[in-house]
Design a protein around this motif. Structure first.
Motif, PDB file in Angstrom:
ATOM      1  N   GLY A   1     -77.206 -42.657  23.335  1.00 21.86           N
ATOM      2  CA  GLY A   1     -76.068 -43.103  24.168  1.00 21.86           C
ATOM      3  C   GLY A   1     -75.628 -42.048  25.075  1.00 21.86           C
ATOM      4  O   GLY A   1     -75.106 -42.049  26.222  1.00 21.86           O
ATOM      5  N   TYR A   2     -75.832 -40.478  24.573  1.00 21.89           N
ATOM      6  CA  TYR A   2     -75.418 -39.583  25.284  1.00 21.89           C
ATOM      7  C   TYR A   2     -76.166 -39.220  26.360  1.00 21.89           C
ATOM      8  O   TYR A   2     -75.758 -38.621  27.488  1.00 21.89           O
ATOM      9  N   LEU A   3     -77.386 -39.927  26.608  1.00 23.74           N
ATOM     10  CA  LEU A   3     -78.017 -39.785  27.991  1.00 23.74           C
ATOM     11  C   LEU A   3     -77.805 -40.531  28.975  1.00 23.74           C
ATOM     12  O   LEU A   3     -78.246 -40.201  30.293  1.00 23.74           O
ATOM     13  N   ASP A   4     -76.579 -41.232  28.758  1.00 22.46           N
ATOM     14  CA  ASP A   4     -75.865 -41.874  29.935  1.00 22.46           C
ATOM     15  C   ASP A   4     -75.411 -40.948  30.868  1.00 22.46           C
ATOM     16  O   ASP A   4     -75.079 -41.231  32.145  1.00 22.46           O
ATOM     17  N   ALA A   5     -75.048 -39.581  30.294  1.00 23.44           N
ATOM     18  CA  ALA A   5     -74.701 -38.640  31.256  1.00 23.44           C
ATOM     19  C   ALA A   5     -75.645 -38.090  32.350  1.00 23.44           C
ATOM     20  O   ALA A   5     -75.312 -37.610  33.409  1.00 23.44           O
ATOM     21  N   TYR A   6     -76.959 -38.458  32.187  1.00 18.90           N
ATOM     22  CA  TYR A   6     -78.029 -38.201  33.175  1.00 18.90           C
ATOM     23  C   TYR A   6     -78.323 -39.232  34.130  1.00 18.90           C
ATOM     24  O   TYR A   6     -79.323 -39.340  34.700  1.00 18.90           O
ATOM     25  N   GLY A   7     -77.433 -40.377  34.234  1.00 21.78           N
ATOM     26  CA  GLY A   7     -77.693 -41.529  34.968  1.00 21.78           C
ATOM     27  C   GLY A   7     -79.073 -41.979  34.762  1.00 21.78           C
ATOM     28  O   GLY A   7     -79.441 -42.438  33.607  1.00 21.78           O
TER      29      GLY A   7
END
Length: 366
Positions: A254-260
């Motif tokens: 879920g931390y990959l949400d930061a990369y759009g």
């Protein structure tokens, strides 16, 4: 009107290309880890053969795809072929490598190289797998199980264990199943971690001089993820130090949400990777790290998450876990550090923070 045979030429060529990519990717997932860790053994050679056969078949199928397509569509066809190769290598290749890993050798270092007295021990897990380890007795009544990362053994965590032993903690270093001198089949996403850690804690709490209420875990990379998961299911674990922990199931990404958009696309690929690994491994899929942190925190466990300053995803993952239980999770990002290189990069500060955290949680008033 096109002949029936020509109508099916392109779909059949595309299907053949996709199948060849799957075979080549599976070969890649077998060849790389097994050749690197075990040399030219049967599994590694099988991987090379699958990789070569799949690659040659993919080239032939790609030619048929392009031969069945008008040149004006090549600008679309070629990227589609390349994306298929990328997705296949990432999902099937990584899934195979994680679920069918090679066995790394233990190495020659022992706690004696750090001036520590130790015992060679053997543990048996609840599902009957024997694990090999080293036990260093405590001087302060508390003990820490030290868990290494994927593709390594207990020797890789020996320096970290030495710091803890030097501070008086009992230390148990154990090879994960399928690694080093432990029996069983490995799984480099750490899905056996809960069972392995439970056997380690069983051993520790039975040792003379250990207070069963003063037990912690320290893990590196995969070992950190295993330690977090173990804390979520074992109420005997009071403290966890996890360095380089990021993910063990798809929802952990879920931390990959930061990369759009790029992050969301990567999450989709990762879901396929974990699905392949789950299909090929008998290991039980664990709870997400976030759920484990929340559950353990509710029981009073505390966490110190150590992230590499040079690996942004480690910081993002650690901060995401901290937001799940802010009162129970500390995050330390080590400036200039690479993956699980915190002790090497900032030795004095690593010792101060890690030992101080474990002393405060395990030796202080809980």
């Amino acid at each position: 009107m096109p002949e029936p045979q020509s109508r099916w030429r392109l779909p059949l060529a595309g299907a053949a290309f996709a199948a060849a990519v799957v075979v080549a990717s599976a070969g890649l997932g077998l060849a790389v880890p097994h050749l690197r860790k075990e040399g030219a053994g049967a599994v590694g050679i099988l991987g090379v053969l699958l990789l070569a056969a799949g690659a040659m078949a993919a080239v032939r199928a790609a030619r048929r795809v392009l031969g069945s397509t008008s040149r004006r569509w090549w600008a679309l066809s070629i990227p589609v072929l390349l994306v298929t190769v990328y997705v296949g290598a990432w999902t099937v290749g990584q899934g195979v490598a994680a679920s069918l890993p090679g066995r790394p050798e233990l190495g020659s270092r022992t706690p004696a190289d750090l001036g520590l007295a130790y015992d060679d021990i053997t543990l048996r897990t609840s599902d009957g797998v024997e694990l090999a380890g080293w036990w260093v007795a405590p001087r302060n009544g508390a003990a820490v199980v030290v868990m290494h990362g994927a593709g390594s053994t207990r020797t890789a965590a020996l320096d970290q264990a030495g710091v803890l032993a030097g501070a008086g903690f009992g230390v148990l270093l154990v090879d994960a199943r399928g690694h080093g001198e432990s029996e069983g089949r490995g799984m480099d996403l750490g899905w056996w971690g809960e069972q392995d850690a439970a056997a380690a804690v069983d051993f520790v709490v039975a040792q003379p001089g250990v207070d069963a209420d003063r037990v912690g875990l320290l893990g590196l990379s995969m070992g950190g993820e295993e330690a977090i998961g173990a804390a979520g299911v074992d109420g005997r674990v009071g403290a966890v130090v996890a360095e380089g922990a990021t993910n063990r199931v798809a929802s952990d990404k879920g931390y990959l949400d930061a990369y759009g958009v790029r992050g969301h696309l990567q999450q989709g690929i990762d879901r396929l990777t974990y699905a392949v690994a789950g299909l090929l491994s008998p290991a039980p899929e664990p709870e997400p790290l976030r759920s484990s942190v929340v559950t353990a925190a509710e029981r009073g466990a505390r966490f110190l998450l150590v992230a590499a300053g040079e690996v942004e995803t480690e910081r993002l993952a650690a901060e995401r876990l901290q937001r799940a239980a802010p009162a129970s999770v500390e995050v330390w990002t080590v400036p200039g550090s690479g993956h699980v290189q915190g002790l090497r990069t900032a030795q004095t500060e690593w010792e101060r923070r890690v030992v101080g955290f474990l002393q405060a949680v395990l030796l202080g008033d809980r």
